[in-house]
Design an enzyme around this catalytic site. Sequence first.
Site, PDB file in Angstrom:
ATOM      1  N   GLY B  17       0.806  -1.224   0.000  1.00  0.00           N
ATOM      2  CA  GLY B  17       0.000   0.000   0.000  1.00  0.00           C
ATOM      3  C   GLY B  17       0.833   1.266   0.000  1.00  0.00           C
ATOM      4  O   GLY B  17       0.442   2.278   0.574  1.00  0.00           O
ATOM      5  N   VAL B  40      -3.820  -5.352   0.184  1.00  0.00           N
ATOM      6  CA  VAL B  40      -3.340  -6.023   1.392  1.00  0.00           C
ATOM      7  C   VAL B  40      -1.913  -5.546   1.657  1.00  0.00           C
ATOM      8  O   VAL B  40      -1.095  -5.479   0.749  1.00  0.00           O
ATOM      9  CB  VAL B  40      -3.418  -7.571   1.269  1.00  0.00           C
ATOM     10  N   SER B  41      -1.641  -5.134   2.908  1.00  0.00           N
ATOM     11  CA  SER B  41      -0.325  -4.581   3.217  1.00  0.00           C
ATOM     12  C   SER B  41       0.101  -5.013   4.610  1.00  0.00           C
ATOM     13  O   SER B  41      -0.711  -5.061   5.526  1.00  0.00           O
ATOM     14  CB  SER B  41      -0.382  -3.049   3.155  1.00  0.00           C
ATOM     15  N   GLY B  56      12.685  14.377  -4.172  1.00  0.00           N
ATOM     16  CA  GLY B  56      11.747  14.839  -5.163  1.00  0.00           C
ATOM     17  C   GLY B  56      11.384  13.818  -6.218  1.00  0.00           C
ATOM     18  O   GLY B  56      11.764  12.651  -6.136  1.00  0.00           O
ATOM     19  N   PHE B 121      18.863  17.829  -9.831  1.00  0.00           N
ATOM     20  CA  PHE B 121      19.108  16.544  -9.187  1.00  0.00           C
ATOM     21  C   PHE B 121      20.241  15.833  -9.915  1.00  0.00           C
ATOM     22  O   PHE B 121      20.565  16.174 -11.060  1.00  0.00           O
ATOM     23  CB  PHE B 121      17.833  15.686  -9.187  1.00  0.00           C
ATOM     24  N   PHE B 161       0.051 -10.093   6.135  1.00  0.00           N
ATOM     25  CA  PHE B 161       1.286 -10.438   5.433  1.00  0.00           C
ATOM     26  C   PHE B 161       1.034 -11.586   4.458  1.00  0.00           C
ATOM     27  O   PHE B 161       0.573 -12.662   4.863  1.00  0.00           O
ATOM     28  CB  PHE B 161       2.352 -10.839   6.458  1.00  0.00           C
ATOM     29  N   GLN B 235      21.832  -0.112  -5.766  1.00  0.00           N
ATOM     30  CA  GLN B 235      22.280   1.277  -5.694  1.00  0.00           C
ATOM     31  C   GLN B 235      22.752   1.655  -4.293  1.00  0.00           C
ATOM     32  O   GLN B 235      22.021   1.508  -3.311  1.00  0.00           O
ATOM     33  CB  GLN B 235      21.142   2.225  -6.082  1.00  0.00           C
ATOM     34  N   HIS B 237      23.574   4.851  -2.224  1.00  0.00           N
ATOM     35  CA  HIS B 237      23.414   6.303  -2.202  1.00  0.00           C
ATOM     36  C   HIS B 237      24.664   6.876  -1.557  1.00  0.00           C
ATOM     37  O   HIS B 237      25.108   6.378  -0.525  1.00  0.00           O
ATOM     38  CB  HIS B 237      22.168   6.674  -1.398  1.00  0.00           C
ATOM     39  N   LEU B 247      19.191   8.439   5.375  1.00  0.00           N
ATOM     40  CA  LEU B 247      19.473   9.130   4.124  1.00  0.00           C
ATOM     41  C   LEU B 247      19.555  10.638   4.315  1.00  0.00           C
ATOM     42  O   LEU B 247      18.696  11.250   4.942  1.00  0.00           O
ATOM     43  CB  LEU B 247      18.341   8.819   3.136  1.00  0.00           C
ATOM     44  N   GLU B 250      19.944  13.793  -1.806  1.00  0.00           N
ATOM     45  CA  GLU B 250      20.718  14.389  -2.888  1.00  0.00           C
ATOM     46  C   GLU B 250      20.359  15.865  -3.080  1.00  0.00           C
ATOM     47  O   GLU B 250      21.154  16.651  -3.602  1.00  0.00           O
ATOM     48  CB  GLU B 250      20.369  13.606  -4.162  1.00  0.00           C
ATOM     49  N   ARG B 290      24.702   8.617  -8.877  1.00  0.00           N
ATOM     50  CA  ARG B 290      24.994   7.997  -7.579  1.00  0.00           C
ATOM     51  C   ARG B 290      26.057   6.916  -7.671  1.00  0.00           C
ATOM     52  O   ARG B 290      26.879   6.773  -6.763  1.00  0.00           O
ATOM     53  CB  ARG B 290      23.698   7.419  -7.000  1.00  0.00           C
ATOM     54  N   HIS B 358      20.642   1.680  -0.937  1.00  0.00           N
ATOM     55  CA  HIS B 358      19.469   2.544  -1.005  1.00  0.00           C
ATOM     56  C   HIS B 358      18.336   1.986  -1.851  1.00  0.00           C
ATOM     57  O   HIS B 358      17.168   2.147  -1.515  1.00  0.00           O
ATOM     58  CB  HIS B 358      19.913   3.894  -1.586  1.00  0.00           C
ATOM     59  N   ARG B 393      19.916   3.882 -11.265  1.00  0.00           N
ATOM     60  CA  ARG B 393      18.765   4.781 -11.286  1.00  0.00           C
ATOM     61  C   ARG B 393      19.202   6.210 -10.982  1.00  0.00           C
ATOM     62  O   ARG B 393      20.069   6.432 -10.136  1.00  0.00           O
ATOM     63  CB  ARG B 393      17.741   4.344 -10.226  1.00  0.00           C
ATOM     64  N   LEU B 394      18.598   7.170 -11.651  1.00  0.00           N
ATOM     65  CA  LEU B 394      18.822   8.566 -11.297  1.00  0.00           C
ATOM     66  C   LEU B 394      17.897   8.946 -10.150  1.00  0.00           C
ATOM     67  O   LEU B 394      16.726   8.555 -10.116  1.00  0.00           O
ATOM     68  CB  LEU B 394      18.536   9.482 -12.490  1.00  0.00           C
ATOM     69  N   GLY B 395      18.443   9.738  -9.221  1.00  0.00           N
ATOM     70  CA  GLY B 395      17.635  10.243  -8.123  1.00  0.00           C
ATOM     71  C   GLY B 395      16.431  10.995  -8.662  1.00  0.00           C
ATOM     72  O   GLY B 395      16.538  11.701  -9.668  1.00  0.00           O
ATOM     73  N   SER B 396      15.298  10.839  -8.012  1.00  0.00           N
ATOM     74  CA  SER B 396      14.001  11.465  -8.313  1.00  0.00           C
ATOM     75  C   SER B 396      13.273  10.812  -9.481  1.00  0.00           C
ATOM     76  O   SER B 396      12.199  11.258  -9.848  1.00  0.00           O
ATOM     77  CB  SER B 396      14.100  12.994  -8.515  1.00  0.00           C
TER      78      SER B 396
END
Lengths: 249, 584
Positions: B17, B40-41, B56, B121, B161, B235, B237, B247, B250, B290, B358, B393-396
Amino acid sequence: MADSIRLQVSRYRPDTDAEPHWQEYDVPLRKEWTVLDGLNHVKNEIDPTLSFRWSCRMGICGSCGMDVDGEPKLTCGTFLTDYEPGPVTVEPLANFPVVRDLVVDLSDFMAKLPRVKPWIIRDDDHRTVEPDVEYLQTPEELDAYKQFSMCINCMLCYAACPVYGLDPEFIGPAAIALAERYDLDSRDQGTRERLDVLIEHEGVWGCTFVGECTRVCPQHVDPAAAIQRYKLKAAMATVKAFLLPRGGR
Amino acid sequence: MSDSVIRAAHDVLIVGGGGAGLRAAIAIAETNPGLDVAVVSKVYPMRSHTVSAEGGAAGVIADDDSLDEHCYDTVSGSDWLGDQNAIEAFVREAPRELLQLEHWGCPWSRQPDGRIAVRAFGGMKKKRTWFAADKTGFHMLHALFQTSLRYAEVTRYDEEFVTRLLVDDGRVHGAVAIGLMSGRIQAITAKAVILCTGGCGKVFPFTTNANINTGDGMALAYRAGAPLEDMEFVQYHPTGLPFTGILITEAARAEGGWLLNKDGYRYLQDYDLGTPTPTPELRSMELGPRDRLSQAFVHEVEKGRAADSPYGPVVHLDLRHLGEALIDAKLPFVRELCLKYERIDPVHELVPVRPVVHYMMGGVSTDIDGATPLGGLYAAGETACVSINGANRLGSNSLPECLVFGARAGRAAAEYASAAGSTPSVVEAQATDEVRRLERDLLGKRPGGESIAAVREDMQATMEEAAGIFRTGPAMAKGADTLAELQERIGDVDLADTSRSFNTELLAALELANMLDISECILQAGMQREESRGAHQRTDFPARDDERFLTHLLVHRNPDGRSRIEHMPVTITRWVPGERVYGR
């Protein structure tokens, strides 16, 4: 600084215990350690049967609220060294039914939250509006509601609220603060709908303005102010209803 | 119905969720109001790890920006391993999704005239990152959660669960879940299932991730027969607080923060990331990607130029020159976290930081509509691998990924569920088997003497040793051997807690089993990829090798439980593989 500190933890397992009892654990005392680190030390090294909620350990997910020495606290942001030489008591949040050990039942809040309609209400039903451009909102308009949008639903304010303790029907500080958050949002047009909910007899009127909710809030939200504003809005609405034709609607 | 093994039947069941799961739920409720959807979470939705995202969410909106530039930054950031058809769809739809969040009340930071503000970013050539101060994920998650409350037709199973997916004849038909409060173990059937359970940072000892990030959805899919993709790419960070791993966004560097070694020197200039300028340059120095920044840290340590701390070597993040007003306006959470957890005020002092696990670029392999190869099974968000992130992956990009692909998966699953037939009766027998397994093998088990915490700690140490910022074949092979031993040991795990009510020890045992499977996938894929690309750096194969490895690796689970690796081509539409250039 001593090497260790004693935690007095409230234990309760509904399958075997008639009522809660204390259990003591000595945990290492380190300057970086929070009460949550102490509890995790217990869980990992001493007694894996202890149950409590936690997740982000950085004060933003709102999971790990407990009563520490009788005060509602986020345990991930509460340091053991502040309780030297101990012992320090850890109990489930007050005013909630206890499920197990330090875990309380939040169903009541989860049922109340939707009642205050904590979402943007527009005259044009935005379920059908495809967004091409933002609703403009200046930094000043953002500041008008920003503090009320910081609530993490950690429930410390409910644990501290003497009114909620006596009258579980009271809708409570966090929910009222969220209603006010949307009322004050320049994009929202739902004030009237929320007021209808909140002026029901247990909506805002139960509050005797003790201000404990604001004092314990880890996010510096001011629910007490939100409640006060609602009382004023409700009073104004009552006056309008009395003076104006069609109840001022 | 409550005593039956089948508790309820829905059209679509969403597992998780957070940002992706809630976006999927709303997408289904809006586009197919007649469908019965449930979420369900294992935690209340507003506790999900989306809440911790700070900096962001990227989406092209500024006048000087273009979709092509966001695509190129993402493709080159991925070291050309991202699938370009997915990246193009992502970049095209991200702005509309962020506007949708705006309409749902997200308190985006604004320009003086009331329009959306954007910030710089890492790895992005234009300012395109929308932000809500530095609590972006928190505000997005609460806006989504509160908006979801409008849709009373969405059923929620909070704090439940999922332990197993129900699969028959290549199609998914629901899941078995334990209610944490009640201890009840029952099946929830559904015509389609969407996995949105987030990442698995907890397979490592030092991570920004929350306690809940145990890769549950990846493990569920893997065991059900859906392959995992790009799992070797983890990744780091570059800026986590020592000891806690919390964290530091960035955005601190995007607003102008510098990274200094122990001599006060902006060391990134020595690693082909550009030359220092007083104000931030896009795609340069502290605004590099990163993977490159985390690798530079390791080299600084090797040169003896990192500072010492009680928790190992660190470098320093310098925000002092930004001033109190800017820090309080744009980075208030950074200041709060530093004050609380390091007793350091970044307005006046240097912040010690080090790289920290991260994000998982890899996950459940899906097409651009979130569909896995298994009928009726979908995935979105960090759990999934579309793959827009490729090798780095690029941040944001991850917050809008949750929105774009959450919505896409929701719509696709709704369409599938509308056409799907009824649930076969064999599912009930499967559910009964699963209930028996949990009752007998875990709750009713005789003590074997192993502790969950000890096995988990050994797994985390193994992964840090074998799958860190720099890797070698022999170290990964040794790690894989240790994991095999840990798989044996988990069979002897001792559950002291036999209570039905909120049994977090049982939960931890199930999460650990998930993490062990995922750890194995990470190492198996890492051993196969004999090259260095993005976040996967092998000192025994230091160069990128497009000839052999411009390809995704898929990890399948064989019936005997062992993993099998297959290759899958990268989709290239318009950007031919080239050199990644930053700062020049």
